[in-house]
Design a protein around this motif. Structure first.
Motif, PDB file in Angstrom:
ATOM      1  N   ARG A  15       0.806  -1.223   0.000  1.00  0.00           N
ATOM      2  CA  ARG A  15       0.000   0.000   0.000  1.00  0.00           C
ATOM      3  C   ARG A  15       0.845   1.280   0.000  1.00  0.00           C
ATOM      4  O   ARG A  15       0.625   2.161  -0.828  1.00  0.00           O
ATOM      5  CB  ARG A  15      -0.955   0.036   1.198  1.00  0.00           C
ATOM      6  N   ALA A  16       1.793   1.389   0.892  1.00  0.00           N
ATOM      7  CA  ALA A  16       2.565   2.642   0.988  1.00  0.00           C
ATOM      8  C   ALA A  16       3.338   2.912  -0.300  1.00  0.00           C
ATOM      9  O   ALA A  16       3.322   4.040  -0.812  1.00  0.00           O
ATOM     10  CB  ALA A  16       3.519   2.590   2.184  1.00  0.00           C
ATOM     11  N   ALA A  17       3.998   1.897  -0.842  1.00  0.00           N
ATOM     12  CA  ALA A  17       4.771   2.082  -2.082  1.00  0.00           C
ATOM     13  C   ALA A  17       3.857   2.465  -3.236  1.00  0.00           C
ATOM     14  O   ALA A  17       4.176   3.343  -4.043  1.00  0.00           O
ATOM     15  CB  ALA A  17       5.561   0.818  -2.405  1.00  0.00           C
ATOM     16  N   TRP A  18       2.688   1.806  -3.330  1.00  0.00           N
ATOM     17  CA  TRP A  18       1.750   2.092  -4.410  1.00  0.00           C
ATOM     18  C   TRP A  18       1.196   3.515  -4.286  1.00  0.00           C
ATOM     19  O   TRP A  18       1.169   4.256  -5.266  1.00  0.00           O
ATOM     20  CB  TRP A  18       0.628   1.059  -4.399  1.00  0.00           C
ATOM     21  N   CYS A  19       0.773   3.870  -3.083  1.00  0.00           N
ATOM     22  CA  CYS A  19       0.226   5.224  -2.873  1.00  0.00           C
ATOM     23  C   CYS A  19       1.282   6.284  -3.181  1.00  0.00           C
ATOM     24  O   CYS A  19       0.977   7.289  -3.840  1.00  0.00           O
ATOM     25  CB  CYS A  19      -0.290   5.376  -1.443  1.00  0.00           C
ATOM     26  N   ASP A  20       2.505   6.066  -2.734  1.00  0.00           N
ATOM     27  CA  ASP A  20       3.586   7.019  -3.009  1.00  0.00           C
ATOM     28  C   ASP A  20       3.838   7.165  -4.506  1.00  0.00           C
ATOM     29  O   ASP A  20       4.000   8.274  -5.018  1.00  0.00           O
ATOM     30  CB  ASP A  20       4.878   6.592  -2.309  1.00  0.00           C
ATOM     31  N   LEU A  21       3.872   6.042  -5.222  1.00  0.00           N
ATOM     32  CA  LEU A  21       4.115   6.069  -6.668  1.00  0.00           C
ATOM     33  C   LEU A  21       3.007   6.838  -7.393  1.00  0.00           C
ATOM     34  O   LEU A  21       3.289   7.702  -8.226  1.00  0.00           O
ATOM     35  CB  LEU A  21       4.209   4.647  -7.222  1.00  0.00           C
ATOM     36  N   VAL A  22       1.759   6.528  -7.066  1.00  0.00           N
ATOM     37  CA  VAL A  22       0.628   7.170  -7.738  1.00  0.00           C
ATOM     38  C   VAL A  22       0.580   8.665  -7.410  1.00  0.00           C
ATOM     39  O   VAL A  22       0.379   9.494  -8.300  1.00  0.00           O
ATOM     40  CB  VAL A  22      -0.695   6.461  -7.385  1.00  0.00           C
ATOM     41  N   ARG A  23       0.806   9.020  -6.157  1.00  0.00           N
ATOM     42  CA  ARG A  23       0.813  10.442  -5.776  1.00  0.00           C
ATOM     43  C   ARG A  23       1.930  11.203  -6.477  1.00  0.00           C
ATOM     44  O   ARG A  23       1.724  12.305  -6.992  1.00  0.00           O
ATOM     45  CB  ARG A  23       0.966  10.588  -4.262  1.00  0.00           C
ATOM     46  N   ALA A  24       3.126  10.620  -6.493  1.00  0.00           N
ATOM     47  CA  ALA A  24       4.278  11.297  -7.098  1.00  0.00           C
ATOM     48  C   ALA A  24       4.112  11.462  -8.607  1.00  0.00           C
ATOM     49  O   ALA A  24       4.730  12.343  -9.202  1.00  0.00           O
ATOM     50  CB  ALA A  24       5.557  10.510  -6.798  1.00  0.00           C
ATOM     51  N   SER A  25       3.286  10.624  -9.211  1.00  0.00           N
ATOM     52  CA  SER A  25       3.128  10.644 -10.666  1.00  0.00           C
ATOM     53  C   SER A  25       1.798  11.247 -11.102  1.00  0.00           C
ATOM     54  O   SER A  25       1.430  11.149 -12.272  1.00  0.00           O
ATOM     55  CB  SER A  25       3.251   9.211 -11.209  1.00  0.00           C
ATOM     56  N   GLY A  26       1.082  11.879 -10.182  1.00  0.00           N
ATOM     57  CA  GLY A  26      -0.251  12.411 -10.482  1.00  0.00           C
ATOM     58  C   GLY A  26      -0.310  13.299 -11.704  1.00  0.00           C
ATOM     59  O   GLY A  26      -1.176  13.143 -12.561  1.00  0.00           O
ATOM     60  N   GLY A  27       0.608  14.241 -11.833  1.00  0.00           N
ATOM     61  CA  GLY A  27       0.614  15.124 -12.998  1.00  0.00           C
ATOM     62  C   GLY A  27       0.957  14.384 -14.280  1.00  0.00           C
ATOM     63  O   GLY A  27       0.407  14.663 -15.340  1.00  0.00           O
ATOM     64  N   PHE A  28       1.831  13.430 -14.176  1.00  0.00           N
ATOM     65  CA  PHE A  28       2.243  12.611 -15.322  1.00  0.00           C
ATOM     66  C   PHE A  28       1.073  11.770 -15.834  1.00  0.00           C
ATOM     67  O   PHE A  28       0.923  11.562 -17.031  1.00  0.00           O
ATOM     68  CB  PHE A  28       3.401  11.720 -14.881  1.00  0.00           C
ATOM     69  N   TYR A  29       0.229  11.302 -14.908  1.00  0.00           N
ATOM     70  CA  TYR A  29      -0.912  10.453 -15.266  1.00  0.00           C
ATOM     71  C   TYR A  29      -2.128  11.243 -15.731  1.00  0.00           C
ATOM     72  O   TYR A  29      -3.073  10.656 -16.249  1.00  0.00           O
ATOM     73  CB  TYR A  29      -1.346   9.604 -14.079  1.00  0.00           C
ATOM     74  N   ALA A  30      -2.141  12.536 -15.534  1.00  0.00           N
ATOM     75  CA  ALA A  30      -3.331  13.339 -15.833  1.00  0.00           C
ATOM     76  C   ALA A  30      -3.853  13.038 -17.235  1.00  0.00           C
ATOM     77  O   ALA A  30      -3.121  13.113 -18.218  1.00  0.00           O
ATOM     78  CB  ALA A  30      -3.012  14.824 -15.697  1.00  0.00           C
TER      79      ALA A  30
END
Length: 125
Positions: A15-30
């Protein structure tokens, strides 16, 4: 040639690694993916991964166990007409380094295509 990546079914401890990855890449995923880097979103992802109509794998870098991204197959139809929708994403900091290509190529040769979906499935010979 050994693979730099490892595919693994998501686990609660990811969970922590996944949440961190998704949060850090939020703009990239937009505009590309709609998931949010929250504990609730990860719980939903875990629940979906356990259904017979989905196959979810996280992509980890072997050298340091860093979470790189995910490959997901949804709406799986089993039986004679095997089909599903492929989705995948890589973290912004890992994009453009060949990790996704390697993850997909390593498990998507014709005779292994459905092994990603069900580890117990073995192709007929």
């Amino acid at each position: 040639m050994s693979s730099r990546v490892l595919l693994r079914t998501p686990r609660p401890e990811d969970r922590a690694a996944w949440c961190d990855l998704v949060r850090a890449s939020g703009g990239f995923y937009a505009g590309r993916i709609t998931t949010r880097g929250t504990a609730a979103a990860f719980r939903a992802y875990l629940a979906r991964a356990k259904t017979p109509t989905a196959a979810c794998r996280l992509i980890w870098r072997r050298s340091d166990d860093a979470l790189l991204g995910a490959i997901n197959i949804s709406e799986i139809i089993w039986g004679f007409f095997k089909s599903g929708y492929l989705g995948y994403y890589i973290g912004e900091g890992h994009a453009g380094q060949g990790y996704m290509t390697e993850a997909l190529a390593g498990r998507w040769r014709d005779h292994e295509r459905w092994a990603l979906l069900a580890d117990e499935w073995r192709p007929s010979r």
